[in-house]
Write a protein that holds these residues in place. Structure first.
Motif, PDB file in Angstrom:
ATOM      1  N   LEU A 131       0.944  -1.134   0.064  1.00  0.00           N
ATOM      2  CA  LEU A 131      -0.053   0.057  -0.024  1.00  0.00           C
ATOM      3  C   LEU A 131       0.929   1.164  -0.131  1.00  0.00           C
ATOM      4  N   VAL A 132       0.728   2.033  -0.914  1.00  0.00           N
ATOM      5  CA  VAL A 132       1.321   3.440  -1.000  1.00  0.00           C
ATOM      6  C   VAL A 132       0.465   4.516  -1.323  1.00  0.00           C
ATOM      7  N   LYS A 133       0.688   5.745  -0.452  1.00  0.00           N
ATOM      8  CA  LYS A 133       0.126   6.919  -0.726  1.00  0.00           C
ATOM      9  C   LYS A 133       0.441   7.358  -1.988  1.00  0.00           C
ATOM     10  N   PRO A 134      -0.555   7.819  -2.717  1.00  0.00           N
ATOM     11  CA  PRO A 134      -0.399   8.302  -4.102  1.00  0.00           C
ATOM     12  C   PRO A 134       0.851   9.380  -4.326  1.00  0.00           C
ATOM     13  N   ALA A 148       5.414  -5.071  -8.943  1.00  0.00           N
ATOM     14  CA  ALA A 148       4.176  -5.027  -8.452  1.00  0.00           C
ATOM     15  C   ALA A 148       3.652  -3.813  -9.266  1.00  0.00           C
ATOM     16  N   ARG A 149       2.375  -4.205  -9.556  1.00  0.00           N
ATOM     17  CA  ARG A 149       1.706  -3.408 -10.564  1.00  0.00           C
ATOM     18  C   ARG A 149       0.388  -2.947  -9.873  1.00  0.00           C
ATOM     19  N   ARG A 150       0.029  -1.466 -10.129  1.00  0.00           N
ATOM     20  CA  ARG A 150      -1.262  -0.955  -9.502  1.00  0.00           C
ATOM     21  C   ARG A 150      -2.293  -1.687  -9.764  1.00  0.00           C
ATOM     22  N   ASP A 151      -3.413  -1.835  -8.660  1.00  0.00           N
ATOM     23  CA  ASP A 151      -4.150  -2.672  -8.693  1.00  0.00           C
ATOM     24  C   ASP A 151      -5.589  -2.289  -7.856  1.00  0.00           C
ATOM     25  N   GLY A 152      -5.824  -0.845  -8.079  1.00  0.00           N
ATOM     26  CA  GLY A 152      -6.851  -0.299  -7.516  1.00  0.00           C
ATOM     27  C   GLY A 152      -6.425   0.342  -6.257  1.00  0.00           C
ATOM     28  N   ARG A 153      -7.299   0.923  -5.555  1.00  0.00           N
ATOM     29  CA  ARG A 153      -7.065   1.683  -4.265  1.00  0.00           C
ATOM     30  C   ARG A 153      -7.854   1.355  -3.050  1.00  0.00           C
ATOM     31  N   PHE A 154      -7.397   1.657  -1.958  1.00  0.00           N
ATOM     32  CA  PHE A 154      -7.857   1.357  -0.709  1.00  0.00           C
ATOM     33  C   PHE A 154      -7.961   2.637   0.091  1.00  0.00           C
ATOM     34  N   ASP A 155      -9.339   2.548   0.902  1.00  0.00           N
ATOM     35  CA  ASP A 155      -9.620   3.828   1.430  1.00  0.00           C
ATOM     36  C   ASP A 155      -9.365   3.364   3.041  1.00  0.00           C
ATOM     37  N   HIS A 156      -8.404   4.017   3.740  1.00  0.00           N
ATOM     38  CA  HIS A 156      -8.116   3.469   5.208  1.00  0.00           C
ATOM     39  C   HIS A 156      -8.540   4.932   6.115  1.00  0.00           C
ATOM     40  N   ALA A 157      -9.259   4.402   7.222  1.00  0.00           N
ATOM     41  CA  ALA A 157      -9.726   5.560   7.999  1.00  0.00           C
ATOM     42  C   ALA A 157      -8.809   6.574   8.560  1.00  0.00           C
ATOM     43  N   ARG A 158      -7.508   6.089   8.826  1.00  0.00           N
ATOM     44  CA  ARG A 158      -6.435   6.822   9.460  1.00  0.00           C
ATOM     45  C   ARG A 158      -5.435   7.381   8.239  1.00  0.00           C
ATOM     46  N   LEU A 162      -4.907   4.798  -0.364  1.00  0.00           N
ATOM     47  CA  LEU A 162      -3.854   4.513  -0.721  1.00  0.00           C
ATOM     48  C   LEU A 162      -3.897   3.204  -1.777  1.00  0.00           C
ATOM     49  N   ASP A 163      -2.822   3.609  -2.821  1.00  0.00           N
ATOM     50  CA  ASP A 163      -2.660   2.775  -3.773  1.00  0.00           C
ATOM     51  C   ASP A 163      -2.343   1.372  -3.669  1.00  0.00           C
ATOM     52  N   ILE A 164      -2.947   0.615  -4.123  1.00  0.00           N
ATOM     53  CA  ILE A 164      -2.801  -1.035  -4.140  1.00  0.00           C
ATOM     54  C   ILE A 164      -1.927  -1.447  -4.759  1.00  0.00           C
ATOM     55  N   TYR A 165      -0.634  -2.016  -4.664  1.00  0.00           N
ATOM     56  CA  TYR A 165       0.266  -2.595  -5.649  1.00  0.00           C
ATOM     57  C   TYR A 165       0.269  -3.929  -5.511  1.00  0.00           C
ATOM     58  N   ARG A 166      -0.100  -4.732  -6.327  1.00  0.00           N
ATOM     59  CA  ARG A 166       0.047  -6.131  -6.427  1.00  0.00           C
ATOM     60  C   ARG A 166       1.376  -6.944  -6.960  1.00  0.00           C
ATOM     61  N   HIS A 167       1.852  -7.612  -5.973  1.00  0.00           N
ATOM     62  CA  HIS A 167       3.051  -8.295  -6.193  1.00  0.00           C
ATOM     63  C   HIS A 167       2.905  -9.425  -7.263  1.00  0.00           C
ATOM     64  N   PRO A 168       3.830  -9.866  -8.083  1.00  0.00           N
ATOM     65  CA  PRO A 168       3.845 -11.106  -8.772  1.00  0.00           C
ATOM     66  C   PRO A 168       3.646 -12.295  -7.973  1.00  0.00           C
TER      67      PRO A 168
END
Length: 173
Positions: A131-134, A148-158, A162-168
């Motif tokens: 997970l990486v802040k944009p 790892a390639r971008r695979d969507g986003r995740f919204d965290h309360a705190r 965050l960008d989701i990077y999916r690993h091979p």
């Protein structure tokens, strides 16, 4: 009291070992700095102590976690890298926090590759994310170097969005 052992992992230039109370000064300096802005900082010394206890406790609760990364040539702790899956996380993550003065040497990539190898080869994970802040372009570049390639986003309360990077997958690395 429950006893557990945190394994040590060696790379060419780094030793990944369990975090300890002795790491507190380096961890506190990192979390007191603006360098920690993408990973929940800056924090007070008290909040950092609690976070360090959380890092160690993650190992006790889940049997894996993040290691203190030590530069072999100097013996200095240069970051915290490893496996992370606290309550509220979308799925198990490979994360890296590199301390000031150790960037630009490939240490985050080297340590994260070792952590991913441990996740796949020892723990039997079949997938992992980071997970990486944009706005954190340096961490996005590390994720790319790991394949790892971008695979969507995740919204965290705190932490916010965050960008989701999916690993091979294991068979692809």
């Amino acid at each position: 009291m429950t006893q557990f052992t945190i394994p040590t992992v060696e790379t060419q230039r780094l030793t990944l070992r369990g975090p300890t109370q002795g790491d507190f000064p380096a961890v506190a300096a990192f979390y007191a700095s603006d360098r920690s802005v993408f990973v929940g900082g800056p924090m007070t010394a008290e909040a950092t102590w609690r976070h360090l206890a959380c890092e160690i406790g993650h190992w006790a609760l889940l049997g894996y976690g993040r290691w203190a990364v030590v530069e072999k040539t100097s013996g200095a702790i240069c970051g915290i890298v490893g496996l992370w899956d606290p309550e509220g996380w979308p799925e198990p993550e490979i994360g890296w926090d590199l301390f000031d003065g150790f960037e630009g040497r490939g240490y985050a990539t080297e340590a994260a590759l070792a952590a991913r190898g441990f996740a796949y080869d020892v723990l039997g994970w079949t997938t992992a994310i980071s997970l990486v802040k944009p706005a954190n372009t340096a961490s996005a570049r590390v994720a790319g170097r790991l394949g790892a390639r971008r695979d969507g986003r995740f919204d965290h309360a705190r932490f916010g969005t965050l960008d989701i990077y999916r690993h091979p997958a294991p068979e692809a690395v």
